[in-house]
Scaffold this motif. Sequence first.
Motif, PDB file in Angstrom:
ATOM      1  N   THR A  48      -7.536  -5.743 -14.326  1.00 54.12           N
ATOM      2  CA  THR A  48      -8.060  -4.905 -15.150  1.00 54.12           C
ATOM      3  C   THR A  48      -8.204  -3.626 -14.310  1.00 54.12           C
ATOM      4  OG1 THR A  48     -10.396  -5.820 -14.466  1.00 54.12           O
ATOM      5  CG2 THR A  48      -9.521  -6.549 -16.659  1.00 54.12           C
ATOM      6  N   GLY A  49      -7.743  -3.545 -13.087  1.00 57.85           N
ATOM      7  CA  GLY A  49      -7.752  -2.167 -12.498  1.00 57.85           C
ATOM      8  C   GLY A  49      -9.025  -1.705 -11.912  1.00 57.85           C
ATOM      9  N   ASN A  50      -9.811  -2.638 -11.744  1.00 59.02           N
ATOM     10  CA  ASN A  50     -11.093  -2.566 -10.926  1.00 59.02           C
ATOM     11  C   ASN A  50     -10.824  -2.912  -9.507  1.00 59.02           C
ATOM     12  OD1 ASN A  50     -13.457  -2.690  -9.788  1.00 59.02           O
ATOM     13  ND2 ASN A  50     -14.537  -3.763 -11.454  1.00 59.02           N
ATOM     14  N   ARG A  51     -10.320  -1.712  -8.672  1.00 50.65           N
ATOM     15  CA  ARG A  51      -9.760  -1.775  -7.166  1.00 50.65           C
ATOM     16  C   ARG A  51     -10.936  -2.298  -6.291  1.00 50.65           C
ATOM     17  NH1 ARG A  51      -4.888   1.590  -4.445  1.00 50.65           N
ATOM     18  NH2 ARG A  51      -4.578  -0.350  -2.979  1.00 50.65           N
ATOM     19  N   ARG A  52     -11.990  -1.512  -6.381  1.00 49.69           N
ATOM     20  CA  ARG A  52     -13.127  -1.962  -5.568  1.00 49.69           C
ATOM     21  C   ARG A  52     -13.470  -3.339  -5.416  1.00 49.69           C
ATOM     22  NH1 ARG A  52     -17.787   1.861  -3.402  1.00 49.69           N
ATOM     23  NH2 ARG A  52     -18.233   0.080  -1.945  1.00 49.69           N
ATOM     24  N   LEU A  53     -13.736  -3.890  -6.853  1.00 45.71           N
ATOM     25  CA  LEU A  53     -13.869  -5.330  -6.708  1.00 45.71           C
ATOM     26  C   LEU A  53     -13.014  -6.248  -6.255  1.00 45.71           C
ATOM     27  CD1 LEU A  53     -16.114  -7.275  -7.843  1.00 45.71           C
ATOM     28  CD2 LEU A  53     -15.165  -7.282 -10.176  1.00 45.71           C
ATOM     29  N   ALA A  54     -11.573  -5.841  -6.813  1.00 47.81           N
ATOM     30  CA  ALA A  54     -10.721  -6.614  -6.395  1.00 47.81           C
ATOM     31  C   ALA A  54     -10.443  -6.728  -4.843  1.00 47.81           C
ATOM     32  CB  ALA A  54      -9.395  -6.081  -6.776  1.00 47.81           C
ATOM     33  N   ARG A  55     -10.598  -5.712  -4.096  1.00 47.54           N
ATOM     34  CA  ARG A  55     -10.614  -5.617  -2.545  1.00 47.54           C
ATOM     35  C   ARG A  55     -11.475  -6.573  -2.034  1.00 47.54           C
ATOM     36  NH1 ARG A  55      -8.644  -0.183   0.105  1.00 47.54           N
ATOM     37  NH2 ARG A  55      -6.531  -0.762   0.119  1.00 47.54           N
ATOM     38  N   GLN A  56     -12.777  -6.071  -2.573  1.00 52.75           N
ATOM     39  CA  GLN A  56     -14.004  -6.688  -1.803  1.00 52.75           C
ATOM     40  C   GLN A  56     -13.750  -8.423  -1.975  1.00 52.75           C
ATOM     41  OE1 GLN A  56     -17.165  -4.232  -2.061  1.00 52.75           O
ATOM     42  NE2 GLN A  56     -16.976  -5.497  -0.104  1.00 52.75           N
ATOM     43  N   SER A  57     -13.847  -8.712  -3.228  1.00 51.13           N
ATOM     44  CA  SER A  57     -13.389 -10.262  -3.504  1.00 51.13           C
ATOM     45  C   SER A  57     -12.463 -10.898  -2.670  1.00 51.13           C
ATOM     46  CB  SER A  57     -13.437 -10.450  -5.221  1.00 51.13           C
ATOM     47  OG  SER A  57     -14.492  -9.986  -5.923  1.00 51.13           O
ATOM     48  N   ARG A  58     -11.214 -10.227  -2.784  1.00 55.94           N
ATOM     49  CA  ARG A  58     -10.295 -10.945  -2.020  1.00 55.94           C
ATOM     50  C   ARG A  58     -10.606 -10.999  -0.332  1.00 55.94           C
ATOM     51  NH1 ARG A  58      -7.051  -7.327  -1.598  1.00 55.94           N
ATOM     52  NH2 ARG A  58      -5.808  -6.969  -3.667  1.00 55.94           N
ATOM     53  N   LEU A  59     -11.045  -9.918  -0.059  1.00 51.59           N
ATOM     54  CA  LEU A  59     -11.750 -10.089   1.442  1.00 51.59           C
ATOM     55  C   LEU A  59     -12.681 -11.358   1.767  1.00 51.59           C
ATOM     56  CD1 LEU A  59     -11.059  -8.235   3.873  1.00 51.59           C
ATOM     57  CD2 LEU A  59     -13.508  -7.459   3.280  1.00 51.59           C
ATOM     58  N   GLY A 103      -3.647 -24.869   1.293  1.00 50.98           N
ATOM     59  CA  GLY A 103      -2.549 -24.141   2.340  1.00 50.98           C
ATOM     60  C   GLY A 103      -1.952 -23.293   1.133  1.00 50.98           C
ATOM     61  N   ALA A 104      -1.615 -23.503   0.010  1.00 48.39           N
ATOM     62  CA  ALA A 104      -0.895 -22.621  -0.805  1.00 48.39           C
ATOM     63  C   ALA A 104      -1.729 -21.633  -1.338  1.00 48.39           C
ATOM     64  CB  ALA A 104      -0.575 -23.502  -2.117  1.00 48.39           C
ATOM     65  N   PHE A 105      -3.096 -21.967  -1.437  1.00 44.32           N
ATOM     66  CA  PHE A 105      -3.855 -20.806  -1.882  1.00 44.32           C
ATOM     67  C   PHE A 105      -4.034 -19.944  -0.814  1.00 44.32           C
ATOM     68  CE2 PHE A 105      -8.637 -19.820  -1.841  1.00 44.32           C
ATOM     69  CZ  PHE A 105      -8.708 -18.987  -2.933  1.00 44.32           C
ATOM     70  N   GLY A 106      -4.211 -20.223   0.406  1.00 44.62           N
ATOM     71  CA  GLY A 106      -4.651 -19.386   1.548  1.00 44.62           C
ATOM     72  C   GLY A 106      -3.169 -18.550   1.778  1.00 44.62           C
ATOM     73  N   SER A 107      -2.198 -19.160   1.695  1.00 43.67           N
ATOM     74  CA  SER A 107      -0.842 -18.375   1.759  1.00 43.67           C
ATOM     75  C   SER A 107      -0.809 -17.228   0.542  1.00 43.67           C
ATOM     76  CB  SER A 107       0.450 -18.898   1.773  1.00 43.67           C
ATOM     77  OG  SER A 107       0.110 -20.210   2.557  1.00 43.67           O
ATOM     78  N   ALA A 108      -1.071 -17.410  -0.729  1.00 41.35           N
ATOM     79  CA  ALA A 108      -0.816 -16.543  -1.567  1.00 41.35           C
ATOM     80  C   ALA A 108      -2.090 -15.286  -1.465  1.00 41.35           C
ATOM     81  CB  ALA A 108      -1.245 -17.071  -2.954  1.00 41.35           C
ATOM     82  N   ALA A 109      -3.420 -15.663  -1.128  1.00 45.56           N
ATOM     83  CA  ALA A 109      -4.571 -14.758  -1.001  1.00 45.56           C
ATOM     84  C   ALA A 109      -3.993 -13.742   0.361  1.00 45.56           C
ATOM     85  CB  ALA A 109      -5.744 -15.491  -0.748  1.00 45.56           C
ATOM     86  N   ALA A 110      -3.635 -14.489   1.357  1.00 46.70           N
ATOM     87  CA  ALA A 110      -3.104 -13.629   2.491  1.00 46.70           C
ATOM     88  C   ALA A 110      -1.972 -12.562   2.179  1.00 46.70           C
ATOM     89  CB  ALA A 110      -2.828 -14.263   3.572  1.00 46.70           C
ATOM     90  N   ALA A 111      -1.046 -12.933   1.158  1.00 43.55           N
ATOM     91  CA  ALA A 111       0.141 -12.245   0.879  1.00 43.55           C
ATOM     92  C   ALA A 111      -0.406 -10.890   0.179  1.00 43.55           C
ATOM     93  CB  ALA A 111       1.026 -12.827   0.241  1.00 43.55           C
ATOM     94  N   GLY A 112      -1.540 -11.448  -0.841  1.00 44.65           N
ATOM     95  CA  GLY A 112      -2.134 -10.277  -1.883  1.00 44.65           C
ATOM     96  C   GLY A 112      -2.848  -9.264  -0.800  1.00 44.65           C
ATOM     97  N   MET A 113      -3.570  -9.655   0.079  1.00 44.68           N
ATOM     98  CA  MET A 113      -4.362  -8.958   0.768  1.00 44.68           C
ATOM     99  C   MET A 113      -3.409  -8.000   1.773  1.00 44.68           C
ATOM    100  SD  MET A 113      -7.202  -8.259   1.917  1.00 44.68           S
ATOM    101  CE  MET A 113      -8.433  -8.498   3.205  1.00 44.68           C
ATOM    102  N   ALA A 114      -2.383  -8.556   2.264  1.00 42.37           N
ATOM    103  CA  ALA A 114      -1.465  -7.670   3.062  1.00 42.37           C
ATOM    104  C   ALA A 114      -0.726  -6.560   2.232  1.00 42.37           C
ATOM    105  CB  ALA A 114      -0.306  -8.632   3.637  1.00 42.37           C
ATOM    106  N   SER A 115      -0.335  -6.862   1.047  1.00 45.53           N
ATOM    107  CA  SER A 115       0.503  -5.983   0.170  1.00 45.53           C
ATOM    108  C   SER A 115      -0.687  -4.786   0.039  1.00 45.53           C
ATOM    109  CB  SER A 115       0.795  -6.501  -0.939  1.00 45.53           C
ATOM    110  OG  SER A 115       0.226  -5.893  -2.140  1.00 45.53           O
ATOM    111  N   ASP A 116      -1.783  -5.141  -0.238  1.00 45.23           N
ATOM    112  CA  ASP A 116      -2.898  -4.096  -0.720  1.00 45.23           C
ATOM    113  C   ASP A 116      -3.373  -3.211   0.707  1.00 45.23           C
ATOM    114  OD1 ASP A 116      -4.709  -2.696  -2.263  1.00 45.23           O
ATOM    115  OD2 ASP A 116      -6.380  -4.035  -1.682  1.00 45.23           O
ATOM    116  N   VAL A 117      -3.510  -3.991   1.736  1.00 48.24           N
ATOM    117  CA  VAL A 117      -3.890  -3.093   3.041  1.00 48.24           C
ATOM    118  C   VAL A 117      -2.788  -2.263   3.563  1.00 48.24           C
ATOM    119  CG1 VAL A 117      -4.620  -3.464   5.482  1.00 48.24           C
ATOM    120  CG2 VAL A 117      -5.704  -4.668   3.608  1.00 48.24           C
ATOM    121  N   GLY A 123       3.952  -4.863  -6.331  1.00 51.43           N
ATOM    122  CA  GLY A 123       4.522  -5.762  -7.440  1.00 51.43           C
ATOM    123  C   GLY A 123       3.945  -7.119  -7.101  1.00 51.43           C
ATOM    124  N   LEU A 124       4.675  -7.460  -5.547  1.00 46.13           N
ATOM    125  CA  LEU A 124       4.482  -8.845  -5.273  1.00 46.13           C
ATOM    126  C   LEU A 124       3.212  -8.923  -4.871  1.00 46.13           C
ATOM    127  CD1 LEU A 124       7.661  -9.478  -2.875  1.00 46.13           C
ATOM    128  CD2 LEU A 124       7.206 -10.519  -4.810  1.00 46.13           C
TER     129      LEU A 124
END
Lengths: 298, 270
Positions: A48-59, A103-117, A123-124
Motif C-alpha cells: 500500500t506504499g507505506n514505506r515507513r511502516l514497511a521498513r520499521q516492521s521488516r526491521l 528457514g524460508a521465512f528468514g531468507s525471504a525477509a532478509a532478501a526484502g531487507m537487502a533490496s530495500d537498504v 521488484g525482487l
Amino acid sequence: MVPDAEVRTYYDRPILKQPVWTWLVPAYFFTGGLAAGSAMLAAGARLTGNRRLARQSRLVALGALGASTALLIKDLGRPGRFYNMFRVLKPTSPMSIGSWALGAFGSAAAAGMASDVLDVLPGLGALADMAAGGIAPAVATYTAVLLADTAVPAWHEARHELPFVFAASAAASAGGVAVALTPPSEAGPARRVLGAGALAELAAVEALHRRLGPELAATYEQGLAGTLGTWSKALTAVGAVTAVAGGRRFRPLAVAGGLATAAGGAVLRFAIFEAGKAAARDPKYVVGPQRREAGVGG
Amino acid sequence: MSAADPAAIAGWEAHPPRMGFFTDTSVCIGCKACEVACKEWNNVPEDGLAWLGLSYDNTGSLGASTWRHVAFIEQPQAGQDHGIRWLMSSDVCKHCTSAACLEVCPTGSLIRTEFGTVVVQQDICNGCGYCVSACPFGVIDRREEDGRVWKCTLCYDRLKDDLTPACAKACPTESIQFGPLLELRTRAEQRVDSLQAQGETGARLYGADPSDGVGGTGAFFLLLDDPEVYGLPPKPASTTRDLPSMWKSAAMAALSLTAGVAAAFLGRRR
Ligand code: SF4
Ligand code: SF4
C-alpha cells in the motif's frame, strides 16, 4: 469434575515427564510470533506504499526472528548440532516443518531487507517481502501445533484453540510494537491489527478455557500459569484500549499501549507453557481425562 | 498383520520378526535384577542413590539413566500374608507401534529398527526435547550433563547378535519374557485365561491390543490392577494421530490472520 481422591495413582508420582524446555522456549514462541506478524505488516505496508511502516516492521521482523532462532538453538541439549534440524524434512514432526518454514521465512525477509537498504532490484525485493508475508502465518501458527502434538493434556486437548491463540497474539504483538515505533499518522493499519488481534486473542483464550472444561482448565487458572494468565489479559486489554483510543493523537499513549499489548502476548506464551508443566506434573490430569475417555468412570 | 509390522512400514525390506517383551507382573518378585543387568550391560550412569520412602522403590521412575524400573505397590487385603497384597512390576519403554517420540523427532535421530523396536541414534540427537513431551508413557528423557535423550534400546546390540536382552536374561522368574511379539501375545492370552480361571479376576493385558491409541506396544504387560496403580496411563495415545486435524485448525487460524491483516490495510486508507 473428578475429585482428586477418586483418581488412583502410583504414589502420586507424575506419569509424564516434565518438559525439558526452559523459559527460552516460550520466549522463542513469542519472538517467532512477533516476527511473523511484523512481516505481514511489512508486506501490507509495502503493497500500500507505506514505506515507513514497511521498513520499521521488516526491521522488527528480522530482529525478532534472529532472537527467536537464537533462543531455539540455546535451548537445545546440543546447540552445536542445530543443523541436524535440516537433516530431514519430516511431515509427522511439527518441529521439522517449523524449522524449514523458519528457514524460508528468514531468507525471504532478509532478501526484502537487502533490496530495500541497498536500493537494488526493487521488484525482487517486493517479491521477497510478499513471500515472507506469505510464509508468516505458518510461522505464527506452527508453534501451536508443536505444543498440541505432545502428550501434555493441557496442550493437546487445546489443540483446536491454540493456533488461534497464537495467530491472534502474533497480530496483537506485531501491531503493538509497530504502533509504538511508528508515528501515529502512518500507524493506522498497525493500530487496527493491534485492536483486532487483541480482541481475537482474548476471545481465543476464553474459548480455550471452555474447551478444556473445569478440570483441565485448572492448569491454566491455578498457580504460576494462573497468575501469568491474569497479567496477560490485563496487559493486552489495557494496552489495546490505550493504544487504539489514545495512541491516535498522543504518541506516548501509543508507545505505552503498544508495548503493553505486546507484553501481554509475551506473558501469555509463558502462561501456556506453565499450564503444560503443571499438567505434566500431576498424574490426575492424565488419569482423569483418559479414564473418562475410556468410559470407565473416575 | 501390517499393524504389527512397523519395521516394514519404516522401509525394512527383509527383516526379522518384530521382537518384544511380555512382562508378566504376576510372577515378579521385585528383585531388581533387571534394573541392574540393564545398567551393567548398557553402561547406564548412576542417576541418584536416594531413599524415596515408597515401599521398596528407590528408583522412582524410568528416565534417561533408568531403563528398567520396578514398581512396588502394597495393598492392604485380608487373607494375604501380613494382610498385604504385593504388586510388583518391571516397567520399560513400550516400543510403541505408533511411537510418538519417533514421529515428532525433527532430526530423524529416533528410528525404527529391523526388529520393530525404537532406538535413539546418539550421533544425531541434538537434544531438542520434543520426544520427551511427546511420549505418552513418560519414558524418554534428556540426560542433562550430556544434552541428548536416552532410553531402552531393547538391547539392540544384543539382538543383532541373536542374544536375549540383558533384563530378560537376568530375570529369575521369567516375569520378563523376550521373543517374537506375536508369539508373546498368544502366550500372554493363555496366561491371563489361566489366572482368571484361578480366581485372579484383576488379571488383564496392557499394551497387547493393536487397536489402542499407540497401535499396541512392543513391550506389553500382564497387570493385576488398573494401569494407573502401576504409574501407567490408562488410555495412552500417540497424539500424532490427530495431526491432520491439528494442521487444519492451524490453517484456519493462519487464514484468519491473513484476512485480518489484509482487512486492516484495505479498510480505511489514511
Ligand atoms: S514408550 Fe515412549 S519412548 Fe518408548 S517408544 Fe513409546 S513413545 Fe517412544
Ligand atoms: S531430543 Fe533428540 S531424539 Fe528427541 S526429538 Fe529431539 S532430536 Fe529427536
